[in-house]
Design an enzyme around this catalytic site. Structure first.
Site, PDB file in Angstrom:
ATOM      1  N   LYS A 352     -34.357   1.589  60.567  1.00  0.00           N
ATOM      2  CA  LYS A 352     -32.965   1.594  60.312  1.00  0.00           C
ATOM      3  C   LYS A 352     -32.464   2.356  61.672  1.00  0.00           C
ATOM      4  O   LYS A 352     -31.220   2.059  62.056  1.00  0.00           O
ATOM      5  CB  LYS A 352     -32.640   2.770  59.417  1.00  0.00           C
ATOM      6  CG  LYS A 352     -33.353   3.976  59.245  1.00  0.00           C
ATOM      7  CD  LYS A 352     -32.931   4.614  58.066  1.00  0.00           C
ATOM      8  CE  LYS A 352     -33.073   4.339  56.622  1.00  0.00           C
ATOM      9  NZ  LYS A 352     -31.948   4.579  55.743  1.00  0.00           N
ATOM     10  N   ARG A 360     -22.777   1.903  57.208  1.00  0.00           N
ATOM     11  CA  ARG A 360     -22.847   2.114  55.708  1.00  0.00           C
ATOM     12  C   ARG A 360     -21.788   1.633  55.064  1.00  0.00           C
ATOM     13  O   ARG A 360     -20.503   1.207  55.653  1.00  0.00           O
ATOM     14  CB  ARG A 360     -22.942   3.827  55.500  1.00  0.00           C
ATOM     15  CG  ARG A 360     -23.944   4.409  55.745  1.00  0.00           C
ATOM     16  CD  ARG A 360     -25.050   4.415  54.820  1.00  0.00           C
ATOM     17  NE  ARG A 360     -26.337   5.031  55.079  1.00  0.00           N
ATOM     18  CZ  ARG A 360     -27.407   5.396  54.232  1.00  0.00           C
ATOM     19  NH1 ARG A 360     -27.249   4.706  53.088  1.00  0.00           N
ATOM     20  NH2 ARG A 360     -28.403   6.047  54.577  1.00  0.00           N
ATOM     21  N   HIS A 420     -27.871   9.056  57.864  1.00  0.00           N
ATOM     22  CA  HIS A 420     -28.733   7.842  58.693  1.00  0.00           C
ATOM     23  C   HIS A 420     -28.325   6.338  58.237  1.00  0.00           C
ATOM     24  O   HIS A 420     -27.523   6.346  57.355  1.00  0.00           O
ATOM     25  CB  HIS A 420     -30.054   8.126  58.391  1.00  0.00           C
ATOM     26  CG  HIS A 420     -30.543   8.299  56.815  1.00  0.00           C
ATOM     27  ND1 HIS A 420     -30.647   7.196  55.985  1.00  0.00           N
ATOM     28  CD2 HIS A 420     -30.440   9.379  56.271  1.00  0.00           C
ATOM     29  CE1 HIS A 420     -30.847   7.538  54.690  1.00  0.00           C
ATOM     30  NE2 HIS A 420     -30.809   9.003  54.839  1.00  0.00           N
ATOM     31  N   GLY A 426     -34.237   4.047  52.246  1.00  0.00           N
ATOM     32  CA  GLY A 426     -35.324   4.547  51.864  1.00  0.00           C
ATOM     33  C   GLY A 426     -35.775   4.730  50.176  1.00  0.00           C
ATOM     34  O   GLY A 426     -36.969   4.489  50.134  1.00  0.00           O
ATOM     35  N   HIS A 427     -34.610   5.113  49.443  1.00  0.00           N
ATOM     36  CA  HIS A 427     -35.063   4.806  48.244  1.00  0.00           C
ATOM     37  C   HIS A 427     -35.904   3.573  47.955  1.00  0.00           C
ATOM     38  O   HIS A 427     -36.801   3.367  47.037  1.00  0.00           O
ATOM     39  CB  HIS A 427     -33.722   5.044  47.408  1.00  0.00           C
ATOM     40  CG  HIS A 427     -33.392   6.897  46.785  1.00  0.00           C
ATOM     41  ND1 HIS A 427     -32.847   7.259  47.899  1.00  0.00           N
ATOM     42  CD2 HIS A 427     -33.628   7.088  45.878  1.00  0.00           C
ATOM     43  CE1 HIS A 427     -32.717   8.422  47.321  1.00  0.00           C
ATOM     44  NE2 HIS A 427     -33.097   8.625  45.946  1.00  0.00           N
ATOM     45  N   HIS A 495     -25.527   1.901  49.603  1.00  0.00           N
ATOM     46  CA  HIS A 495     -26.238   0.909  50.361  1.00  0.00           C
ATOM     47  C   HIS A 495     -25.654  -0.528  49.980  1.00  0.00           C
ATOM     48  O   HIS A 495     -24.928  -0.462  49.008  1.00  0.00           O
ATOM     49  CB  HIS A 495     -27.614   1.196  49.666  1.00  0.00           C
ATOM     50  CG  HIS A 495     -28.455   1.902  50.734  1.00  0.00           C
ATOM     51  ND1 HIS A 495     -28.733   1.730  51.847  1.00  0.00           N
ATOM     52  CD2 HIS A 495     -29.159   3.281  50.230  1.00  0.00           C
ATOM     53  CE1 HIS A 495     -29.659   2.716  52.436  1.00  0.00           C
ATOM     54  NE2 HIS A 495     -29.780   3.741  51.537  1.00  0.00           N
TER      55      HIS A 495
END
Length: 581
Positions: A352, A360, A420, A426-427, A495
């Protein structure tokens, strides 16, 4: 004699470390390639939240170049001197150097790549943005009520007619009420396992049967002498954020939000996108999978036998006089299902920050707002794909967004997204890694009996009686658990769909690499003398077999993958350029 044994053990340990090192060294390190937006559009459509912006939300070029410089040099001093918006008094960037760290087990963070993200000028990007707008409009509708709701009908129609390249879950190439906002993991027959049963995974709802005091429907998971309650503190309905441009701009500059989450009075079982978004706003990243692991290890029938048996590759599956514990038992699994999380995060943090730097959704929502709003007549962004603009001005979304309401993407979190970049997620990467471990450990085709879903008020669990209730298995509900957590972030607006679809596969690769290396280290054999193994169905439907340091895969046909939309290879590959650094 003891000194000879010690020396032999020392040399064998060294040999195993060298063998694992050879496996790691021989893994490919693919070229780092992004989608070329950074070069094509001068940073406008890349991630730049937290940097300084002008009055319409365009990033200051000098600040973005300083940001790129730090990513190129990897010098900690340069990271400390990336310019910040809001006078340097706002939120901080989240762990940009994590992707530079090394791990001594599993694939190196920089050996793993995901494909270039969909470009803002692509129809796929429009479809992903359209889905997010519809998610924001349907946050408060319970999943159980999707069958009989006019807004759901409008969302389904819009996703099918307004967007030509939507790659989410479908039935016969059409989005339906059953597939809306669902994940796309496959079983070994190429069937979308995420579309089986109710929307929320049983592992986010059910509890163990604990003595004579509690049943599955009470929602308590056994954790030693403690109980984990599956009820959740959730945000109140009809409260969204960043729908005012000044508020949106301040948040893009990194300002701490003036507003705070407001919660319902009662704890509830997860019912809708807002509940799920609240869960993934505050969870510890491996929380859902740790809880699922506790449930799976603790659930027994009236005879005291495990309801969810370990897989047949476990050396203690048929052992006449031994049980697993430190190896191939509960403690081994509980530590491993959490251990993979940090390695997954390092891998996705590299992609990322150092490769993709994808904007985003709230950032693109701001560009769309400026482009369409009459308040900014001097600013337009022709690189935005026309399909999302048409959907908002004369398509299905135009009934809900207009000049008066504005075109910003309503967010579920007061602060919007984290500081970020979006791609990968990430999840979702942690979800892919942790669920892969659980699938490797247990017998995947174990049926899920007595499935449940939340009541309308969320205060209790009620039976799920859908026609597919008898098709639910451990595999389908673990796949669904991964998609619930990943897509829950999409439901919050932070996301994109492809952040989920590519990142769960990234996490899966991390976990498989760790299992591969660990498979070198065991003393046990199966009762027939064969080598212990792990076997599982991957998210793309292939069967993966791991034993003695080797990974082998069965094949799923490309046509089956295309039918189920997990093959995201575009028919025409956009121009791409090597990434800086």
């Amino acid at each position: 004699m003891f000194s000879e044994r010690n020396e032999a053990r020392r040399l064998k340990a060294q040999a195993l470390r060298q063998q694992a090192s050879t496996i790691a060294t021989e893994r490919s390190h693919p070229q780092r390639i992004n989608n070329g937006e950074e070069a094509a559009y001068g940073y406008l459509v890349n991630y730049h939240k937290g940097l300084p912006h002008n009055a319409v939300g365009e990033v200051q070029h000098s600040a973005y170049r300083a940001f790129l410089n730090a990513l190129t040099t990897s010098d900690p001093y340069d990271f400390d001197h990336i310019p910040q918006g809001h006078g340097g008094k706002g939120r901080k960037f989240v762990s940009p150097q994590a992707g530079l760290a090394f791990d001594l087990q599993g694939p190196d963070a920089q050996s793993l790549m995901i494909p270039p993200a969909p470009r803002v000028d692509s129809a796929e990007s429009s479809a992903e943005m359209g889905e997010l707008y519809w998610m924001s409009l349907l946050r408060d509708l319970n999943f159980a009520d999707y069958d009989n709701n006019s807004l759901v009908n409008a969302a389904v129609a819009s996703m099918n007619t307004d967007f030509s390249d939507f790659r989410g879950a479908k039935e016969q190439d059409q989005v339906t009420k059953k597939t809306l906002f669902r994940g796309i993991s496959l079983n070994s027959d190429g069937v979308n396992s995420d579309a089986i049963g109710p929307y929320i995974s049983q592992f986010l709802l059910k509890g163990n049967t604990i003595g004579t005091d509690f049943s599955e429907k009470d929602g308590y998971i056994r954790f030693g002498t403690l109980r984990v309650d599956q009820r959740n503190k959730v945000a109140i309905a009809n409260t969204d954020y960043l729908t005012d441009f000044d508020e949106w701009l301040a948040i893009q500059n990194g300002k701490f939000p003036n507003k705070k989450d407001v919660f319902e009075k009662n704890l509830v079982f997860l019912r809708n996108l807002r509940d799920l978004a609240t869960y993934v706003h505050f969870d510890q990243l491996y929380e859902a999978y740790f809880n699922a692991c506790l449930y799976l290890l603790s659930e027994t029938n009236v005879a005291g036998k495990a309801v969810f048996p370990f897989s047949q590759g476990n050396p203690y599956y048929n052992s006449p006089n031994q049980d697993g514990f430190a190896t191939f038992g509960g403690p081994h699994l509980l530590s491993l299902v959490t251990e993979v999380a940090t390695r997954a995060l390092k891998a996705v943090w590299h992609t990322k920050w150092f490769v993709h730097r994808r904007i985003r959704p709230e950032g693109l929502g701001g560009l769309i707002h400026v482009h369409l709003s009459q308040n900014f007549p001097q600013h337009s962004y022709p690189m935005i794909n026309e399909e999302i603009l048409q959907a908002l001005t004369c398509g299905g979304l135009s009934h809900h967004f207009n000049q008066e309401t504005g075109f910003l993407l309503p967010m579920a979190f007061p602060e919007g997204s984290p500081l970020h970049p979006a791609y990968g997620a990430g999840h979702a990467t942690v979800a892919g890694a942790c669920v892969t471990i659980l699938k490797a450990w247990f017998t995947e085709n174990t049926p899920i009996t007595n499935p449940v879903q939340a009541s309308t008020d969320g205060l209790s669990l009620i039976p799920y009686n859908g026609e597919d209730a008898d098709q639910m298995t451990l595999l389908s509900e673990l796949n669904k658990l991964a998609s619930n957590i990943a897509i829950g972030r999409n439901g919050a607006g932070v996301h994109w769909r492809s952040d989920y679809t590519e990142s769960i596969k990234l996490g899966e690769t991390v976990a498989l690499g760790i299992l591969q290396e660990q498979s070198l280290t065991y003393n046990e054999t199966l009762t027939d003398g064969q080598t212990p193994f792990f076997q599982l169905t991957c998210f793309d439907g292939r069967t993966c077999h791991i034993a003695a340091g080797q990974i082998t895969y069965s094949r799923i046909t490309r046509e089956a993958a295309r039918i189920n939309t997990l093959d995201n290879t575009p028919d025409v590959v956009p121009d791409i350029i090597p990434n800086l650094g």
